[in-house]
Scaffold this active site. Sequence first.
Site, PDB file in Angstrom:
ATOM      1  N   SER A 144      26.829  34.862  30.400  1.00  0.00           N
ATOM      2  CA  SER A 144      27.575  35.880  29.679  1.00  0.00           C
ATOM      3  C   SER A 144      27.432  37.242  30.377  1.00  0.00           C
ATOM      4  CB  SER A 144      27.122  35.923  28.215  1.00  0.00           C
ATOM      5  OG  SER A 144      28.010  36.688  27.425  1.00  0.00           O
ATOM      6  N   GLU A 238      36.647  29.798  24.620  1.00  0.00           N
ATOM      7  CA  GLU A 238      36.033  31.118  24.663  1.00  0.00           C
ATOM      8  C   GLU A 238      37.010  32.148  25.211  1.00  0.00           C
ATOM      9  OE1 GLU A 238      32.922  31.951  27.546  1.00  0.00           O
ATOM     10  OE2 GLU A 238      32.989  29.863  28.195  1.00  0.00           O
ATOM     11  N   HIS A 268      31.383  29.421  24.152  1.00  0.00           N
ATOM     12  CA  HIS A 268      30.662  30.336  25.031  1.00  0.00           C
ATOM     13  C   HIS A 268      29.202  29.906  25.208  1.00  0.00           C
ATOM     14  CE1 HIS A 268      30.089  34.167  27.009  1.00  0.00           C
ATOM     15  NE2 HIS A 268      29.136  34.523  26.181  1.00  0.00           N
TER      16      HIS A 268
END
Length: 298
Positions: A144, A238, A268
């Site tokens: 991320s 996502e 995600h």
Amino acid sequence: MTESGLGAVVDLLRASPLDMGGDPRAMRLVFDEMIASHPVPEDVRTTAERLGGVPALAVTAGDAEPSGTVLYFHGGGYALGSAAASVNLAADIARRSRTTVHTVEYRLAPENPFPAAVDDALAAYRGLLERGVPAETITVSGESAGGGLALALLVALKESELPQPAAAVVLSPWADLTQSGRSHRTKAAVDPALTRRALTVRADDYLAGADPRSPLASPLFADLRGLPPLLVQAGTYEVLLDDALRLAAKAADDDVAVTLRTFPGAPHVFQGFAAVVAEGARALDDVAAFLRTHLDGR
């Protein structure tokens, strides 16, 4: 598990009290409580350390003797998360790839805005080099925002004329802080964890007025030529899917050896659920194989 396993994870994330766009001080507590509910396996060993003055945890797992190093950056929108909270995922990578994973406690926004996280990442990498760890035995990874930070580190290394690591792996990377990807619209209904609103709040906190197109903030807009081989993974459920797709295309256009793999129906950073979701386990097996290929091929 099959699709039902991913569906259960999606349901779990939808029911989570974590609001990625909420007050960071409150959400840090929620995030840590969520992570604490998943005990660390008994074969995992952690050692507190400092790399270039930056706090970190060295993580090993399993019985195999580690060979090679991973410098790892946790996610959390540059405002949440910690090295300790990333231990389970770091340990999964360490176990599968037979490496020591150093997960970095980089400074968080809004208290420490851009470029504090990049400065810490660069200091930690320099710290490994100063220990005598050869660059060709180092790999870089993150998930991320940590994936974006890993990429920013590679760009910063190029700007500083420091040696690049052997390879890099980014999981669901946040590579564009302008939120200009098409998937912010097309995947909004299926993403159980992130929204464009939440990411915009976190980007504003992190940037504190800096240009969101700065290459060290949004590596999607950087010149990627000269970077090491790159593995990019993302789920199709996502809003950051386009960050991964456009990053891979940009890397290829800049003559970087890049491998992109997407996982249908995966949310995600689904790799964090590898213990219960077959897709997550397969993704991390791919990560390990990629890392070993570039560490063993030096």
